[in-house]
Design an enzyme around this catalytic site. Structure first.
Site, PDB file in Angstrom:
ATOM      1  NE  ARG A  94      -0.317 -52.194  35.096  1.00 28.18           N
ATOM      2  CZ  ARG A  94      -1.280 -51.300  34.991  1.00 28.18           C
ATOM      3  NH1 ARG A  94      -2.269 -51.491  34.139  1.00 28.18           N
ATOM      4  NH2 ARG A  94      -1.273 -50.206  35.741  1.00 28.18           N
ATOM      5  CB  THR A 367     -10.674 -52.016  34.715  1.00 33.05           C
ATOM      6  OG1 THR A 367      -9.738 -50.946  34.699  1.00 33.05           O
ATOM      7  CG2 THR A 367      -9.926 -53.315  34.785  1.00 33.05           C
ATOM      8  CG  ASN A 387      -5.678 -46.169  33.013  1.00 30.79           C
ATOM      9  OD1 ASN A 387      -6.130 -46.535  34.091  1.00 30.79           O
ATOM     10  ND2 ASN A 387      -4.912 -45.101  32.888  1.00 30.79           N
ATOM     11  CD  GLU A 406      -3.398 -49.351  32.156  1.00 29.66           C
ATOM     12  OE1 GLU A 406      -3.013 -48.733  33.172  1.00 29.66           O
ATOM     13  OE2 GLU A 406      -4.475 -49.952  32.101  1.00 29.66           O
ATOM     14  CG  ASP A 409      -2.400 -46.983  36.030  1.00 29.48           C
ATOM     15  OD1 ASP A 409      -3.096 -46.000  36.278  1.00 29.48           O
ATOM     16  OD2 ASP A 409      -2.881 -48.122  35.896  1.00 29.48           O
ATOM     17  N   GLY A 458     -12.568 -50.593  38.466  1.00 30.20           N
ATOM     18  CA  GLY A 458     -12.845 -49.471  39.346  1.00 30.20           C
ATOM     19  C   GLY A 458     -11.652 -48.629  39.721  1.00 30.20           C
ATOM     20  N   GLY A 459     -10.542 -48.731  38.966  1.00 29.78           N
ATOM     21  CA  GLY A 459      -9.400 -47.883  39.245  1.00 29.78           C
ATOM     22  C   GLY A 459      -8.858 -48.094  40.643  1.00 29.78           C
TER      23      GLY A 459
END
Length: 557
Positions: A94, A367, A387, A406, A409, A458-459
């Site tokens: 990440r 994604t 993202n 990102e 997020d 798909g978030g």
């Protein structure tokens, strides 16, 4: 005492997991979002590589041919099962917040969140993790050197490929932002406009970047001359990266979330993914019902109520495990799920604002995912992202890849929804070197006779799509059927059921509304699920690549 009991129960479940290390399918299956990436994986398997080498090849190839979805300027979660010793691990690649991160940078003069800063331009970008993961996976799990596993992607970048209609559609949606950045516009907007289908995208700078990683490994990207060029380029356009940020970045090996559902072991992503914990909560709740006998609207209602409760806990408790203490054992406990289940009325929707405990006052759409089973039975479920489509719409000249966005997020302002409508509090607040909470949910489901490898982009909807895919698999759907099924989603806030077109009949909609649910039909479908499964009784391997995509391909050979 209750906490100790729940912890003990979780440990018992882990110790009771089935092991199938001696079984081999004899063939391989790969499902990814692009034919060229699936073929790259098989090319590397043909060189003598294993599933982990193939994952490097597929990941890097997707970075070339799906720049709108992922890339080496972004991050990923790689869920691995190694058959030789039964090891199961998630590689956490990440993105990481830069050391100079300050939430005030994302606010306007009135103190409100400035969405443009959080999703567009250099301040939106975290330190990339995908290059580190490719190196780590090759060195610790693969059989081949990076020069071989990255060769297909390097060739694709240098020789070029024709972006598909989906990629060009997203390019059209983001063209105005891409046009702001000289590096991005030079690469993706030839002659200053969105190209037509048939245009060949050649990316020699990305080919060179991948060659540096293949030659020098982690150090080639995160230190030295290349790192200096990257940091200088980000700072020149207003970013806040430093050489120390890049030097600090490391892949984290995380223990997966593991639990039982209907006699099967479910292995899924731990924090900083929220997906595994939310998936465990939802399946634990639903395990209390005999879903084989509950159909139609009644079943949809129960699934939605499970979704609602899991996303409430996501908002309150989850964050980067290196910085935030989370009650993981409690959240994934069947005992906790039983309490949540007891709060579900069988005929009435629970208003989200009536659920206790959410701290609202103090509070990725694009994604890609791929799934692999190799001939020995090694498994990879990988979800990677930049993202939003085309990330931050920034390319540092000479690098060939897009920076992620990102930072959005994080809960950049407490209680204010991000681009996917998700809210959060201090557990997911932006801090130097933190990793933002993610919804990516790469997952294995392993039973006495069969195995499923599944995941999707798909978030915020990723987790519920994986849930629905798993439930469909238990209902008997083959991979291609389960990835093509119509979808619905609830994420606690906003308090609506999002649905794809034609998911429910008019009568079903009416019944759900009478129960107190609000429905919202989207104009476009969502997700791009890729799944493979293996029936160990028959030896059959199957794959499915979501027909919502244009170039997705699942192959077995």
């Amino acid at each position: 005492m209750m906490q100790l009991r729940r912890y003990f129960l979780a440990c018992v479940l882990v110790l009771a997991l089935p092991v199938h290390a001696a079984e081999k399918p004899g063939k391989a299956a790969i499902a990814s979002a692009h034919k060229l990436a699936t073929e790259a994986g098989f090319e590397v398997l043909g060189m003598g590589g294993n599933a982990f080498d193939a994952a490097v090849a597929v990941s890097a190839a997707l970075s070339v041919v799906e720049p709108q979805s992922s890339g080496i300027g972004g991050g990923a979660f790689f869920l691995l099962h190694r058959v030789s010793d039964g090891r199961q691990v998630m590689l956490d690649a990440r993105e990481m917040a830069p050391g100079a991160t300050d939430a005030r940078q994302y606010l306007d003069a009135k103190g409100e969140l400035d969405r443009d800063k959080s999703v567009n331009g250099p301040l939106a970008a975290g330190i990339p993790g995908e290059p580190a993961a490719l190196v780590w996976m090759a060195e610790h799990y693969g059989k081949l050197p990076l020069k071989k596993s990255l060769a297909p992607a390097i060739r694709l970048a240098r020789n070029g490929f024709a972006p598909d209609a989906r990629s060009l559609m997203f390019l059209g949606l983001r063209k105005d932002v891409i046009a702001r950045d000289p590096g991005a516009s030079a690469l993706f907007l030839p002659k200053g406009t969105v190209p037509v289908q048939g245009w060949v995208l050649k990316n020699p700078d990305l080919a060179k970047t991948l060659e540096i990683i293949a030659d020098k490994g982690h150090a080639g990207f995160y230190s030295g001359e290349y790192a200096t060029k990257l940091v200088d380029g980000v700072k020149k356009i207003g970013g806040n990266w430093s050489l120390d940020d890049l030097a600090r970045y490391q892949v984290k090996e995380r223990e997966p979330i593991v639990f039982q559902y209907r006699g099967h072991q479910v292995v899924t992503a731990p924090p900083p993914s929220s997906g595994g914990i939310a998936l465990a909560e939802m399946l634990n709740i639903l395990q209390g019902y005999d879903l084989s006998k509950i159909r139609g609207v009644e079943r949809t209602h129960l699934v939605v109520e499970a979704m609602r409760r899991a996303y409430r806990d996501r908002a309150e408790y989850l964050g980067d495990p290196d910085f935030v203490k989370m009650p993981v054992a409690e959240l994934i406990s069947p005992l906790y799920a039983a309490g949540l289940r007891a709060s579900i009325h069988p005929k009435k929707a629970t208003p989200s604002d009536s659920l206790p405990g959410f701290m609202a006052p103090a509070q990725g759409t694009d994604t890609t995912h791929f799934s692999i089973i190799d001939a020995d039975g090694n498994l990879v479920a990988a979800t990677q992202t930049v993202n939003l489509p085309y990330g931050a719409a920034v390319v540092v000249p000479g690098t060939g890849f897009l920076l992620n966005n990102e930072m959005d997020d994080f809960a950049l302002k407490a209680g204010v929804p991000n681009a996917y409508g998700l809210v959060g509090g201090d557990a997911n607040a932006p801090r130097p070197y933190r990793r933002p909470l993610s919804s990516m949910t790469p997952t294995f489901v392993v039973g006495p006779e069969r195995t499923l490898v599944i995941g999707t982009p798909g978030g915020s909807r990723i987790i519920t799509m994986v849930l629905e895919g798993i439930l469909a698999w238990f209902d008997g759907d083959a991979p291609q059927k389960l990835v093509d099924n119509k979808r619905y989603h609830h994420q606690f806030l906003p308090d609506v059921i999002s649905i794809e077109k034609d998911t429910f009949s008019l009568d079903e909609r009416k019944q759900l509304q009478q129960m107190g649910h609000t429905l919202s039909e989207g104009e476009r479908p969502w997700g791009f699920m890729n799944a493979v499964d293996w029936n160990r009784q028959s030896g059959e391997l199957r794959g499915g690549s979501d027909s919502r995509g244009v170039s997705g391909t699942a192959l077995v050979k």
